[in-house]
Design a protein around this motif. Structure first.
Motif, PDB file in Angstrom:
ATOM      1  N   ILE A 264      56.178  80.482  -8.908  1.00 17.82           N
ATOM      2  CA  ILE A 264      56.094  81.123  -7.598  1.00 17.82           C
ATOM      3  C   ILE A 264      56.549  82.572  -7.704  1.00 17.82           C
ATOM      4  N   LEU A 265      57.664  82.760  -8.414  1.00 19.25           N
ATOM      5  CA  LEU A 265      58.263  84.093  -8.479  1.00 19.25           C
ATOM      6  C   LEU A 265      57.338  85.084  -9.180  1.00 19.25           C
ATOM      7  N   PHE A 266      56.734  84.641 -10.292  1.00 15.82           N
ATOM      8  CA  PHE A 266      55.980  85.599 -11.100  1.00 15.82           C
ATOM      9  C   PHE A 266      54.489  85.617 -10.789  1.00 15.82           C
ATOM     10  N   VAL A 267      53.953  84.493 -10.316  1.00 12.90           N
ATOM     11  CA  VAL A 267      52.509  84.432 -10.156  1.00 12.90           C
ATOM     12  C   VAL A 267      52.087  84.283  -8.693  1.00 12.90           C
ATOM     13  N   ALA A 268      52.637  83.240  -8.063  1.00 13.57           N
ATOM     14  CA  ALA A 268      52.031  82.834  -6.791  1.00 13.57           C
ATOM     15  C   ALA A 268      52.715  83.448  -5.577  1.00 13.57           C
ATOM     16  N   ARG A 269      53.577  84.444  -5.804  1.00 16.41           N
ATOM     17  CA  ARG A 269      54.401  84.933  -4.710  1.00 16.41           C
ATOM     18  C   ARG A 269      53.562  85.443  -3.541  1.00 16.41           C
ATOM     19  N   ARG A 270      52.415  86.010  -3.868  1.00 18.36           N
ATOM     20  CA  ARG A 270      51.617  86.618  -2.819  1.00 18.36           C
ATOM     21  C   ARG A 270      50.782  85.618  -2.040  1.00 18.36           C
ATOM     22  N   VAL A 271      50.768  84.380  -2.496  1.00 20.27           N
ATOM     23  CA  VAL A 271      49.984  83.355  -1.782  1.00 20.27           C
ATOM     24  C   VAL A 271      50.951  82.300  -1.268  1.00 20.27           C
ATOM     25  N   PRO A 272      51.526  82.519  -0.084  1.00 18.92           N
ATOM     26  CA  PRO A 272      52.606  81.648   0.383  1.00 18.92           C
ATOM     27  C   PRO A 272      52.222  80.188   0.464  1.00 18.92           C
ATOM     28  N   ASN A 273      50.980  79.894   0.903  1.00 16.63           N
ATOM     29  CA  ASN A 273      50.634  78.489   1.089  1.00 16.63           C
ATOM     30  C   ASN A 273      50.597  77.747  -0.231  1.00 16.63           C
ATOM     31  N   ILE A 274      50.064  78.416  -1.257  1.00 18.44           N
ATOM     32  CA  ILE A 274      50.027  77.775  -2.579  1.00 18.44           C
ATOM     33  C   ILE A 274      51.440  77.598  -3.094  1.00 18.44           C
ATOM     34  N   SER A 275      52.291  78.601  -2.877  1.00 15.22           N
ATOM     35  CA  SER A 275      53.682  78.488  -3.310  1.00 15.22           C
ATOM     36  C   SER A 275      54.323  77.259  -2.695  1.00 15.22           C
ATOM     37  N   ALA A 276      54.097  77.091  -1.386  1.00 14.90           N
ATOM     38  CA  ALA A 276      54.715  75.965  -0.683  1.00 14.90           C
ATOM     39  C   ALA A 276      54.226  74.650  -1.259  1.00 14.90           C
ATOM     40  N   LEU A 277      52.913  74.563  -1.502  1.00 15.62           N
ATOM     41  CA  LEU A 277      52.376  73.306  -2.028  1.00 15.62           C
ATOM     42  C   LEU A 277      52.872  73.051  -3.440  1.00 15.62           C
ATOM     43  N   LEU A 278      52.969  74.106  -4.220  1.00 16.93           N
ATOM     44  CA  LEU A 278      53.455  73.984  -5.605  1.00 16.93           C
ATOM     45  C   LEU A 278      54.862  73.395  -5.611  1.00 16.93           C
ATOM     46  N   SER A 279      55.711  73.988  -4.789  1.00 16.60           N
ATOM     47  CA  SER A 279      57.099  73.560  -4.743  1.00 16.60           C
ATOM     48  C   SER A 279      57.199  72.127  -4.239  1.00 16.60           C
TER      49      SER A 279
END
Lengths: 490, 608
Positions: B20-35
């Motif tokens: 999330i920190l290095f790659v997906a930070r700009r896509v909040p929804n993907i970050s949330a699903l990833l986590s």
């Protein structure tokens, strides 16, 4: 594959490069440097295929002259990696070099070929030093390296500083070589041997004159002390480091020092193992280490020139390394509660390689594109080139010994050794020195992050792709081995 | 594969945080699903994990070798301890963690810092897993600090608000005080036992029962300091109520169910140390008992829904710590286990209420929410009853009984304190439910509140299940090695005490707060939390000003005058001498070189 193939390949690589330079028309001779770096990189990979001493079938004289142990391989890799990075730096340094070699003809590339090829030959010498276990082969390999450096230091022949540095290095180097030969002669006179293992046997038996043995050791220590930059034989370092072309300074400061230390480790081992003289040898090493720590760190404080600052820093690191060597237990027996000085020194040198070359790589870029080496040239670098500023910040933190960097672990092991041997005076000097280090290393950080740039309109510094990759890999190394030193422990 | 499973549980959240920190930070929804995905996977794995036998050996990785051997010396490993204790705790952490992730998907849906928030949650899961699985003190300390960091980041999630930024700082600094003691304690324990590995430590203390009693007591109390900070015991409790400035799901996960319980978990992990020192055990028991009582008193007069729950958490943690001090670590872990579920449920329920009332947290501005938010009301009530320990049908009853029984056996005064605290608990929770869910809506927001979306109510329902059944043997025996027995002598009396206190507390509260539109009780001392924050402020101000003056004098005259000026002068003069040496004159260098040679030879030959 036997280990000495590596040196052979490196020498062949150097000769090939000379031939290519002579016969292949190259548009940009910097491709020669990249070719050389590629070749060295291949040899570095090959070094992981080298057979261990158990597998190698070595017999007779040669195995006594030439060690193929882990220690030798470790320092061969240090030499190769240093050379690789120095070659990358040299390619970036072309512009400055040109100013002082052939200023009348702007398109000329005269002399570049040699500048890129000589480090390869020096590398072969450094690798041989790592394996040398006989006084004669030590002497020959050491001189092979030094000769190359005489040329390289004075390479910018229209620059007074470079020429002066070359002359000083030549004369003082010759002086120290004299002492080395004299010491070797004495040692041969006492023991009748030139092989270190045989000398060790004789010294262990104790049937030699104590005074003569100590005298021989002192003479050899003079020469090796000169190589590694130990007080009181450090006078050449600031002047030569400052005058030499920056990549060559880096080469001297890392490659030459590391090779000097592996020789020092090998030569001092029989003396420390001998009960007759070990306590005297430890004492003299302690005195030299203490003096080096004090001198290197205190004299670094008032420096304003970054290159000269790194010269004093290199003296101070030599002090820490000698501190580890002086903490070898008398008789050479390593208690199970301590790590061995050999692994501590080796780790320290590897860490030193990463962080010092990181600093030199950045400095080369700043020197070529901003035209200065003083700390003032780094002012406001964080604004104009944030990546380079961050890189230098990491290098400085590691040099100062901030935890989570390889530099911290290196210092930590050195202090651990000294405490285990109850060298409390040395520990105290080391603590003062390390504290002073924070002051002078962070001076450049302050300039980069808290001071306004001299020229706000200056364009961002360009970083070529190979250099960028090298920088990132070095940063990763600083952190990886700062987190987990085990893979670098001998 | 099964051998590597524990490593996977540890590293997966880290991978998620880093991605999330290095790659997906700009896509909040993907970050949330990833986590959330990583939380789901670890949840499933920790269930598989429960099937591990105790003989499952996970290869440890030697990290830093500082001399000596593994048995005797300082070798820091990264190793995982897989036993009943860590498996049970992992189950709690991942269950609550996963449900909180799901709840957050709804609660934080429109937040600007969503990616950062989920990265923080993943970092927290990584750190917490590290504490739970660590097989040695050094590794535990590293993760202990990482947990502190992630807690800091999440409390200060809305750092634009001064109160949130201050609360984050307060939590971090207060924890540093405790951690300082913890580190000293770890070093002392190492000095005594020559190892930081829990298993080897236990073997050592089993083999040397008489080892240094005074020093050991001091060491154990120092280690306990870490728990005092992390589990917010008196006198370092001040950070936890303020930590409620963070998003409510964070309060549920970190500041109710898992991180604050880390102190109790750590004490249970080194229960053999507590047993080895009677003095330290007494100190621990009394600190826990007093915290339970004082926090419950403070909870009586709070108007912020989350603060009531925060003080309630303090009070319950006090129970657990007391149980550890009474040498009933199983009872403490049992209560930790049940409390995690119903307290997380209470916090998430309060989050649902707050969400419905447009971020209103004052209970006097709510009221009548029972009909508008039936699901939230029912689940919240279940958790409340569990916290109040309604006999036989709630999980909280069984675990609280175990602690009360331990107190009854060991110490009469602590039993009285625990009983009184139980009454207070019934009192303030009844008040909370009455004021929030009954009566008339007292503000516009409350009048127009709607039930939260399913993504938020589903976790509430799922958490309500263990809040009821987690105390039953078929459930907890899977996660708990030894069932804490509470059917011994005097159990009837313990049972009677808990029933009477429950009826008394709830009855008085019902009588006072039924239909009340403002608080009939006005006890300023309790509302102001015994003025402890003010006292600390005062002490810190006086102390800080005093020390600052002292330091300023020291700095001006000693540091500046002596230490800086003198060496500066000395360095300058040495520098000028050195400069005279470094003239660049070759003959000069050669001369000095020769001088150096003579000096060296002289020292070598004649002076050693």
């Amino acid at each position: 594959m036997p280990a000495y193939y590596l040196e052979v390949i490196v020498v062949v690589l150097g000769l090939t490069l000379l031939l290519v330079e002579a016969f292949v028309p190259l548009g940009d001779r910097r491709s020669l440097a990249w070719l050389a770096a590629l070749g060295i990189g291949v040899v570095l990979c090959l070094s992981f295929l080298v057979s261990t001493p158990e597998q190698a079938e070595e017999t007779g004289r040669f195995s006594a002259l030439y060690a193929t142990d882990g220690l030798a391989l470790f320092y061969k890799r240090i030499a190769l990696l240093t050379t690789l990075l120095v070659l990358l730096m040299s390619a970036d340094y072309r512009k400055i070099l040109h100013q002082y070699t052939d200023p009348e003809r702007p398109q000329s590339q005269a002399g570049l070929g040699e500048f890129f090829t000589l480090p390869v030959f020096a590398c072969a010498g450094l690798m041989w030093m790592a394996s040398a276990t006989d006084l004669i082969s030590i002497f020959v390999s050491l001189e092979a390296v030094t000769m190359t450096f005489y040329v390289l230091v004075a390479f910018m022949r229209r620059n007074v500083g470079s020429l002066e540095a070359g002359v000083k290095y030549l004369i003082l180097g010759a002086l120290s070589t004299g002492f080395l030969v004299y010491g070797i002669t004495w040692l041969y006179g006492i023991t009748g041997q030139t092989e270190l293992s045989a000398i060790s046997e004789v010294l262990k038996e104790g049937a030699v004159s104590k005074t003569a043995a100590l005298f021989a050791f002192a003479l050899i220590l003079v020469a090796l002390g000169f190589k590694v930059g130990a007080v009181p034989f450090q006078f050449w370092i600031p002047d030569v480091y400052q005058g030499a072309p920056t990549p060559i300074t880096a080469f001297l400061s890392v490659g030459s020092k590391a090779a000097g230390f592996v020789v020092l480790l090998r030569v001092s081992e029989p003396f420390i193992a001998s009960e007759l003289i070990s306590s005297n040898v430890i004492t003299i090493l302690t005195v030299v280490a203490g003096a080096t720590l004090v001198y290197g760190n205190l004299a670094a404080i008032p420096q304003n020139n970054f290159k000269r600052l790194l010269a004093f820093s290199s003296i101070s690191h030599a002090g820490f390394l000698l501190m580890a060597l002086a903490s070898t237990p008398a008789g050479g027996a390593i208690s199970q509660f301590s790590i061995s000085p050999v692994s501590a020194i080796s780790f320290y040198l590897a860490a030193y390689l990463f962080m010092t070359l990181l600093a030199f790589l950045v400095m080369t870029l700043v020197r070529t594109q901003r035209g200065g080496e003083s700390i003032d040239s780094f002012r406001g670098l964080a604004k104009t080139s944030p990546f380079l500023a961050l890189t230098l910040l990491i290098a400085m933190m590691s040099l100062a010994g901030v935890p989570l960097t390889a530099g911290f672990i290196g210092k930590f092991y050195v202090f651990l050794l000294a405490v285990n041997q109850h060298h409390y005076w040395l520990v105290a000097l080391g603590v003062v020195g390390a504290a002073a280090g924070f002051y002078y290393y962070l001076k450049v950080v302050r300039a980069m992050y808290w001071e306004a740039p001299e020229d706000t309109s200056a364009p961002a510094i360009e970083v070529s792709m190979p250099t960028k990759i090298a920088l990132i890999l070095l940063i990763v190394a600083v952190f990886i081995f700062g987190l987990d030193p085990a893979p670098l422990m001998l | 594969m099964m051998e590597q499973l524990p490593w996977l549980i540890l590293l997966l959240p880290l991978v998620s945080a880093a991605t999330i920190l290095f790659v997906a930070r700009r896509v909040p929804n993907i970050s949330a699903l990833l986590s959330t995905g990583s939380a789901l996977v670890t949840f499933v794995m920790s269930i598989l994990f429960l099937g591990f036998g105790d003989d499952a050996v996970v290869p440890a990785y030697p990290w830093l070798w500082l001399g000596g051997t593994l048995e005797k010396g300082l070798v820091l490993e990264i190793g995982l301890q897989i036993d009943q204790l860590s498996r049970g705790m992992m189950f709690v952490v991942t269950t609550v963690g996963f449900l909180v992730h799901v709840f957050s998907l709804g609660y934080m849906r429109t937040d600007d810092g969503k990616a950062r928030y989920f990265a923080g949650l993943s970092l927290f899961m990584f750190s917490m897993t590290g504490i739970v699985l660590a097989n040695n003190f050094a590794m535990m300390f590293v993760f202990w600090e990482l947990v502190g960091l992630s807690s800091y980041l999440l409390i200060g999630h809305w750092f634009q608000k001064d109160s949130a930024a201050d609360a984050a700082k307060k939590a971090f600094i207060t924890n540093r005080v405790g951690d300082f003691g913890f580190l000293i304690g770890i070093l002392l324990v190492w000095a005594i036992s020559q190892t930081v590995n829990f298993d080897r430590m236990e073997t050592f203390f089993a083999g040397n029962p008489e080892v240094g009693s005074g020093l050991l007591a001091f060491a154990v109390i120092c280690v306990f300091c870490g728990a005092v900070g992390k589990s917010a015991q008196l006198p370092l409790h001040v950070w936890l109520p303020d930590a409620m400035e963070g998003p409510t799901p964070v309060s549920a996960l970190i500041h109710a169910a898992t991180m604050v319980a880390a102190g109790v978990y750590m004490l249970a992990r080194v229960a053999f140390l507590v047993e080895a020192s009677e003095l330290a055990a007494h100190v621990i028991a009394w600190v826990g008992g007093i915290t339970a009582l004082v926090a419950a008193l403070m909870a009586l007069q709070q108007d912020d829904i989350k603060r009531v729950l925060a003080y309630s958490t303090l009070s319950q943690l006090g129970y657990m710590v007391m149980a550890v001090g009474l040498l009933a670590a199983e009872a403490a872990m049992f209560h930790l286990f049940t409390h995690a579920f119903f307290k997380a449920l209470l916090f998430l329920g309060s989050g649902s209420v707050i969400y419905a009332c447009h971020h209103e947290q004052d209970i006097w501005k709510m009221g009548g929410l029972r009909k508008k938010m039936p699901l939230t009301f029912i689940t919240f009530s279940i958790a409340t009853l569990s916290l109040m320990a309604l006999p036989w049908v709630t999980a909280g009853f069984y675990s609280k009984e175990a602690i009360l029984a331990a107190a009854w056996h060991e110490s009469a005064p602590l039993f009285v304190i625990a009983g009184f605290t139980a009454m207070l608990t019934a009192f303030y929770m009844t008040r909370l439910v009455l004021v929030t869910f009954f009566g008339k809506a007292r503000t516009e927001h409350a009048a127009h509140a709607k039930e939260s979306p399913p993504v938020m109510t589903l976790p509430l329902i799922l958490l309500a299940i263990p809040s009821v059944i987690a105390g039953l043997p078929f459930f907890y025996e899977r996660v708990q090695a030894t069932a804490p027995e509470h059917h011994g002598e005097g159990s009837m009396l313990v049972l009677a005490a808990s029933v009477i206190t429950l009826i008394a507390g709830a009855g008085i509260s019902f009588w006072l707060y039924k239909g009340a539109s403002e608080d009939p009780l006005r006890i300023k001392l309790l509302a102001r939390k015994f003025y402890i924050d003010e006292i600390y402020q005062g002490i810190i101000r006086v102390f800080q000003d005093g020390v600052a003056t002292l330091l300023s004098i020291f700095d001006r005259y000693i540091i500046d005058g002596l230490i800086a000026q003198l060496p500066a002068y000395a360095t300058a003069s040495i520098g000028s001498i050195l400069r005279r040496l470094q003239v660049g004159n070759l003959q000069g260098y050669a001369f000095l070189f020769a001088l150096g040679v003579i000096l060296l030879i002289w020292i070598t030959l004649f002076n050693t």
